[in-house]
Write an enzyme that holds these catalytic residues in place. Structure first.
Site, short mmCIF file in Angstrom:
data_model
loop_
_atom_site.label_atom_id
_atom_site.label_comp_id
_atom_site.label_asym_id
_atom_site.label_seq_id
_atom_site.Cartn_x
_atom_site.Cartn_y
_atom_site.Cartn_z
N CYS A 63 -52.63 26.85 -35.44
CA CYS A 63 -50.93 26.53 -35.92
C CYS A 63 -50.44 27.65 -35.64
CB CYS A 63 -50.49 25.61 -37.21
SG CYS A 63 -49.21 25.03 -37.90
N THR A 299 -39.71 7.60 -55.11
CA THR A 299 -39.31 6.13 -54.08
C THR A 299 -38.39 5.36 -54.52
OG1 THR A 299 -40.97 4.03 -54.66
CG2 THR A 299 -40.46 5.09 -56.56
N TYR A 300 -38.25 5.51 -53.69
CA TYR A 300 -36.20 4.77 -53.33
C TYR A 300 -36.22 3.05 -53.43
CZ TYR A 300 -36.25 9.92 -52.03
OH TYR A 300 -36.05 10.95 -51.49
N THR A 302 -37.69 1.12 -51.46
CA THR A 302 -37.27 0.61 -50.23
C THR A 302 -38.73 0.54 -48.78
OG1 THR A 302 -36.54 2.68 -49.14
CG2 THR A 302 -34.95 1.27 -50.04
N THR A 311 -43.86 0.25 -54.25
CA THR A 311 -44.14 1.02 -53.01
C THR A 311 -45.43 1.59 -53.80
OG1 THR A 311 -42.84 2.51 -52.56
CG2 THR A 311 -42.40 1.00 -51.10
N GLU A 376 -39.05 7.87 -44.46
CA GLU A 376 -40.25 7.36 -45.05
C GLU A 376 -41.60 7.60 -44.46
OE1 GLU A 376 -38.19 2.50 -46.18
OE2 GLU A 376 -39.59 3.17 -44.46
#
Length: 405
Positions: A63, A299-300, A302, A311, A376
């Site tokens: 990296c 979480t939202y 959605t 979710t 997301e």
């Protein structure tokens, strides 16, 4: 919060990382708090050691994004320029850490109390607090490599497209290597997944034996992914890497005798790891715990832009699938959720980002996560990073505990 981000960009130089994480400010705050503490906060290791350990960790995944930044920080904090010529130029104490670095990065199930003993006994030994600090740095930067590659940050930034402060590549029609482009199950969108989440809530709980069998089935399917290796090293990476052919092994290629079983109920973060790491490195446990829990619980409601979606099962599937990748079995979890909710293409992406993120190419995120909203996608990458970090840390702390007994 804005001051914290601004300070972090100045101090850490990771503005592209923080730009992406700003989609999830509650998580970003926990990330920056931990990173500031382990690099510049009170702790047993000198700051230039901390940056060099970051270089060693990032080297295992080639990296350059992280290596080049921490080389600069190493020099700015009075590090010896000769150390940047390679591992043969560093103090024996640091050199002794390299084997644990290599094992944790690729095959953490192999780390043992004997590996711990080699580091804390004899000449140039580490104190237990030194080692606790070093382990946190190693697993933090191994997992951050996963996030950097999953978000396409290791390539040249100027060639990327900036979307509301976040760098993602233009969508390409190039397919994933090793996938069946005609597989309907891998391009069915999110509606069937949402339906399966609802149905799973009505399923009769599986017996303990059924859960074990389902875990073993998921583990056996780990062997379906690409296991090719690329041992080529960039000149910026080569000085900090030895044994570049050492990488993650699928379950079928592991020597059974070398892999002792790891059952989460026997050694978990909540009941064992949290308390042990606090003994080694005071106050770090709470910062780690908050970061893990924020990534997992955030979480939202959605999914793919659809509102009012629970979710929880999907997030749980990703986290427990990563446990499974490393051979950690959660006896309280039904791995049928992994089978039902994570399509094969998504499973390969999660595994690649977790185990050998340097193999991700520019189209992986777009092709695998194309039905998800941008925030997301980032959340999935955050969960990959955190579940990987927690898994590595559990193996390391179990070895430490076995040594201390």
């Amino acid at each position: 919060m804005e001051n914290l981000i601004s300070n972090a960009n100045t101090v850490f130089g990771l503005d592209h990382v923080t730009n992406i994480m700003k989609f999830h400010n509650s998580y970003l705050e926990t990330f920056l708090s931990l990173q500031e503490f382990i690099i510049y906060g009170e702790g047993p290791l000198p700051i230039h050691y901390r940056h060099y350990i970051a270089i060693m960790a990032a080297g295992r995944h080639k990296c350059t994004y992280l290596i080049n930044f921490h080389k600069k920080q190493f020099l700015e904090h009075d590090g010896d320029p000769n150390w940047l010529d390679g591992l043969s130029h560093i103090p024996r104490k640091l050199r002794n850490l390299y084997e644990i670095n290599k094992i944790l990065a690729h095959r953490p199930w192999l780390v043992t109390k004997e590996d711990i003993k080699k580091v804390v006994k004899g000449p140039n030994s580490w104190s237990m607090s030194d080692l606790g600090h070093a382990i946190i740095l190693l697993v933090h930067f191994h997992s951050l490599c996963s996030f950097v590659y999953a978000c396409n940050l290791n390539d040249e930034i100027p060639r990327a497209v900036k979307v509301t402060g976040v760098y993602f590549r233009r969508r390409s029609k190039t397919s994933f290597r090793g996938y069946d482009d005609n597989a309907i199950s891998d391009d069915e969108g999110l509606e069937p997944i949402m339906e399966r989440m609802k149905k799973l809530s009505d399923v009769v709980p599986a017996s303990e034996q059924e859960r074990i069998q389902r875990y073993e089935l998921v583990q056996s399917q780990l062997c379906d992914s690409d296991t090719s290796s690329d041992n080529g090293l960039d000149p910026d990476v080569k000085p900090f890497v030895e044994d570049s052919g050492y990488f993650y092994l699928d379950c079928s290629r592991r020597q059974f005798a070398q892999q002792s079983s790891f059952i989460l109920q026997e050694f978990s973060w909540d009941h064992h790891g949290f308390f042990l790491i606090n003994r080694l490195f005071n106050d770090i446990g709470s910062l780690l715990d908050k970061k893990f829990k924020t990534a997992y619980n955030m979480t939202y409601y959605t999914m793919g832009g659809r509102p009012h979606i629970d979710t929880t099962r999907f997030r749980r599937a990703i986290w427990n699938y990563i446990y499974c990748i490393y051979g950690i079995r959660n006896d309280d979890y039904d791995y049928e959720e992994v089978t039902q909710l994570l399509q094969s293409q998504l499973r390969v992406f999660v595994k690649t980002a977790t185990c050998y993120p340097e193999r991700l190419n520019k189209t992986h995120t777009e092709n695998t996560l194309k039905h998800f909203e941008l925030s997301e996608k980032i959340h999935i990458n955050l969960m990959i990073m955190e579940a990987r970090m927690q898994s590595e840390l559990l193996f390391a702390l179990r070895a430490v505990m076995n040594y201390m007994l």
